[in-house]
Write an enzyme that holds these catalytic residues in place. Structure first.
Site, PDB file in Angstrom:
ATOM      1  NE  ARG A 103      -9.997  -3.534  -2.513  1.00 45.02           N
ATOM      2  CZ  ARG A 103      -9.533  -2.812  -1.481  1.00 45.02           C
ATOM      3  NH1 ARG A 103      -8.327  -3.086  -0.984  1.00 45.02           N
ATOM      4  NH2 ARG A 103     -10.216  -1.819  -0.977  1.00 45.02           N
ATOM      5  CE1 TYR A 105      -9.863   2.867   6.605  1.00 41.95           C
ATOM      6  CE2 TYR A 105      -8.731   3.824   8.496  1.00 41.95           C
ATOM      7  CZ  TYR A 105      -8.797   3.586   7.142  1.00 41.95           C
ATOM      8  OH  TYR A 105      -7.808   4.047   6.319  1.00 41.95           O
ATOM      9  CE  LYS A 106      -7.650  -0.574   5.039  1.00 43.17           C
ATOM     10  NZ  LYS A 106      -8.331   0.073   3.914  1.00 43.17           N
ATOM     11  CG  PHE A 163      -1.978   1.060   1.130  1.00 44.39           C
ATOM     12  CD1 PHE A 163      -3.059   0.903   0.268  1.00 44.39           C
ATOM     13  CD2 PHE A 163      -1.879   2.231   1.856  1.00 44.39           C
ATOM     14  CE1 PHE A 163      -4.029   1.896   0.153  1.00 44.39           C
ATOM     15  CE2 PHE A 163      -2.841   3.225   1.753  1.00 44.39           C
ATOM     16  CZ  PHE A 163      -3.920   3.062   0.892  1.00 44.39           C
ATOM     17  CG  ASP A 196       0.046  -2.210   6.983  1.00 44.68           C
ATOM     18  OD1 ASP A 196      -1.007  -2.500   7.590  1.00 44.68           O
ATOM     19  OD2 ASP A 196       0.137  -1.226   6.223  1.00 44.68           O
TER      20      ASP A 196
END
Lengths: 416, 416
Positions: B377, B228-229, B131, B203
């Site tokens: 995705r 928050y995922k 990312f 991560d």
């Protein structure tokens, strides 16, 4: 100010006060006189509905579309633009993001980099009495860079002219001292700083929303500030950072996260900062807390900082006057300047049993706070503090002191 | 998995599913199949009441006393302890704070400092496909330190054994790739990293809450992650950082704010980090957003990561199988590994018109997202995604593709 000698006099002042109606925009608990808005601002009424909207509609129903549709991604800038006029900033010069500490780090880093062209500029001047995290962040970055930077701590503002010189990279000052309420003359001090080729970084934690701030007029270089004190943004709400247009192209800092990238959604592996103020952003922001900052700022749209300042000085004048008259027999020592030009929106008094007295006041519903050493601190937010609150607070203080109704054995165990 | 050939088969699976009832703990909009919980997790029902409580009682009524009384000051640690078992961490090893980017900065900085005793260790290895903010943060700190650190980007995980050597300071990897869903073998890779004397920074943005993570068992060095995922903490909710006990005494970073100080309320001008995990804190945290993280974590308390993983693999297996069977005539290419040991909780497909197709799906209520280049995705959160959702999503995809019901002229303008 007309001499005030009774509670009725204070009630009369409240009736004439142009800001009186704004108190209705806030929720304050019954029976509480809240003189701690300089630690945590009171809750704007609108905040509950705004939170419900963000949580149910924006998050719950609209889900990821809210990054665009509800303007989540733009919130740091849109709130920054709403905040800008309160601190004398232009559009696209402020973002609301991260914590004050993190924003200080960005500004110190950027300032040191700008000054790096002059190898002898190796000092950061600040006040020993500055809010500790400001000093800690400077310590963190200078220690880290390990290039001979030194932090010079001055004990009084008057030392600055003697200490500043051509080795000064940066002067980092808090506009209003959190303990004493001392207010720096931002324009004059910035001019002095610039005369020596240094940069001026201002922390507005205790001035933004408390009094008019004129960052551009003062030709300041960088500023950071807090939204959860006088701006009533909610507990721990994201802070703000100001970078004037003239410095934006050279505002570089090591917290180069994707929100500061020129095309954050291209997902490219190399960092190129976006032009403009958004290069002061780093990572994804806490949207619920961030959105509530808008509720605090909305109230400021109904008045102006001149009106707020006028009432702030009247409230602190009255508080000082009444304490000195009505508690004259007690060992209270004013540590806040009497001179309006040197006073923020608080009044602090020393007392040998300051901590115990503050706790007794809190028990009776008068909320101020304690600060080391032996300081009772009372903050006055003109948007919701009334003249009659000043009267009642002083009467409560007088009663506590007269009756010695406080426990000197109390151990300090507060996080405020 | 038994061969699934109808919607009824999927309904039967949902009826047998041990996690089915947990869907009731979430709010999902009617008519929406939400396969984007890997971007923004759905809203836990409890979040609205929790926000109301924080806003009305804790902020509005209890005001500054909530720093102690409501445990605001302890929230980063108390939430960290609640999160710890989900990632194989011990008590007092995790704090929820700041953004993932900021936490990466702390961990990279601390890692480089630990390695500085060996002057030849000058590289940070990561993946080009990581990312972007992870790479940007490494870029920020190395450029800033200006001590010859270099970032080495590898193109496939298989390159790591050839690239890592005695000049490697740090290997920074995302456990599950955000685009492809590729899952690293954390234990094996960490062992390889340690064989070369390097440190392993993980991560967990796309693995925490999605699958069992065993940080201590893998002997990892540092980790950061997103709440928050898959953890459903709310939009932009504060991230987390893990530092194992064995590294805490040497975990030093330049973001030395007052919340990381050993006695933050002594207001002393010199920084001394607190012992333990709280030295990973910096400044004041956004309490409303932070408190909502607890609502997401509470749901995990009703199940375990093994059950979640089992369903996650079943859902992604089924999705892949159905897409390949029912959309066989279309140019879809699976980019997510078929091997369970290499797959996170998502399935990504390439398609020449991926962006247009995703937009068409969203219009029909099937929410996935687009990632460069040409990748659709789909994320599967076992707490609220049903087998029947998989069936319906694939049927919608088939219909969009069969009818070519998408607009190839659409310009990408999304922030997701």
């Amino acid at each position: 100010m007309t001499q005030i000698t009774s509670r009725a006099d204070c009630q009369a002042l409240d009736q004439q006060d142009a800001l009186t109606s704004l108190r209705d925009d806030f929720i304050l608990p019954d029976g509480v006189i809240y003189l701690d808005g300089n630690s945590l601002g009171a809750r704007p009424k609108a905040s509950l509905q705004r939170a419900q909207e963000v949580i149910t509609q924006e998050w719950g129903t609209d889900l990821i579309t809210s990054w665009n549709k509800a303007g989540w991604f733009e919130l740091p800038s849109s709130l920054g633009n709403q905040l800008a006029p309160l601190v004398g900033a232009e559009v696209n010069e402020v973002v609301v993001t991260d914590s004050t500490s993190i924003n200080l780090f960005k500004a110190i880093a950027a300032g040191l980099q700008i000054q790096a062209k002059d190898a002898k500029r190796k000092t950061i001047i600040t006040e020993r009495s500055n809010f500790p995290t400001d000093i800690y962040m400077a310590e963190g970055i200078t220690k880290w860079l390990d290039r001979g930077y030194q932090i010079v701590l001055i004990d009084t503002p008057e030392e600055l002219p003697d200490v500043i010189n051509d080795q000064t990279a940066l002067v980092m000052l808090t506009h209003v001292n959190y303990r004493t309420g001392y207010l720096h003359d931002m324009a004059a001090v910035t001019t002095l700083i610039h005369q020596h080729g240094a940069l001026a970084l201002w922390d507005l934690a205790h001035s933004a929303g408390a009094l008019p701030v004129h960052l551009n007029a003062a030709n300041a270089d960088f500023a950071v500030g807090c939204t959860y004190k006088y701006l009533n943004g909610g507990p721990g709400a994201p802070a703000f950072i100001w970078v004037p247009q003239r410095h934006q192209a050279v505002f570089n800092h090591p917290l180069s996260g994707w929100w500061g990238h020129e095309s954050p959604f291209a997902m490219a592996p190399g960092f190129t900062p976006t032009p403009g103020i958004r290069r002061a952003l780093c990572g994804t922001q806490p949207i619920v807390s961030l959105a509530l900052v808008g509720c605090g700022l909305d109230v400021f749209g109904k008045t102006d900082m001149q009106a707020i300042r006028k009432k702030s000085l009247a409230l602190t004048d009255l508080f000082i006057q009444l304490v000195e008259q009505r508690c004259a027999s007690h060992p209270l020592e004013l540590v806040t300047p009497r001179d309006h030009h040197q006073r923020g929106s608080q009044a602090s008094f020393k007392h040998p049993h300051a901590y115990a007295v503050i706790q007794a006041l809190i028990t009776r519903g008068v909320i101020g706070d304690y600060r080391e050493p032996a300081i009772m601190r009372f903050g006055f937010t003109p948007l919701y503090v009334r003249y009659v609150d000043v009267w009642d607070a002083v009467e409560t203080l007088r009663d506590v002191l007269d009756k010695q109704d406080y426990d000197t054995n109390l151990q300090r165990n507060a996080v405020t």
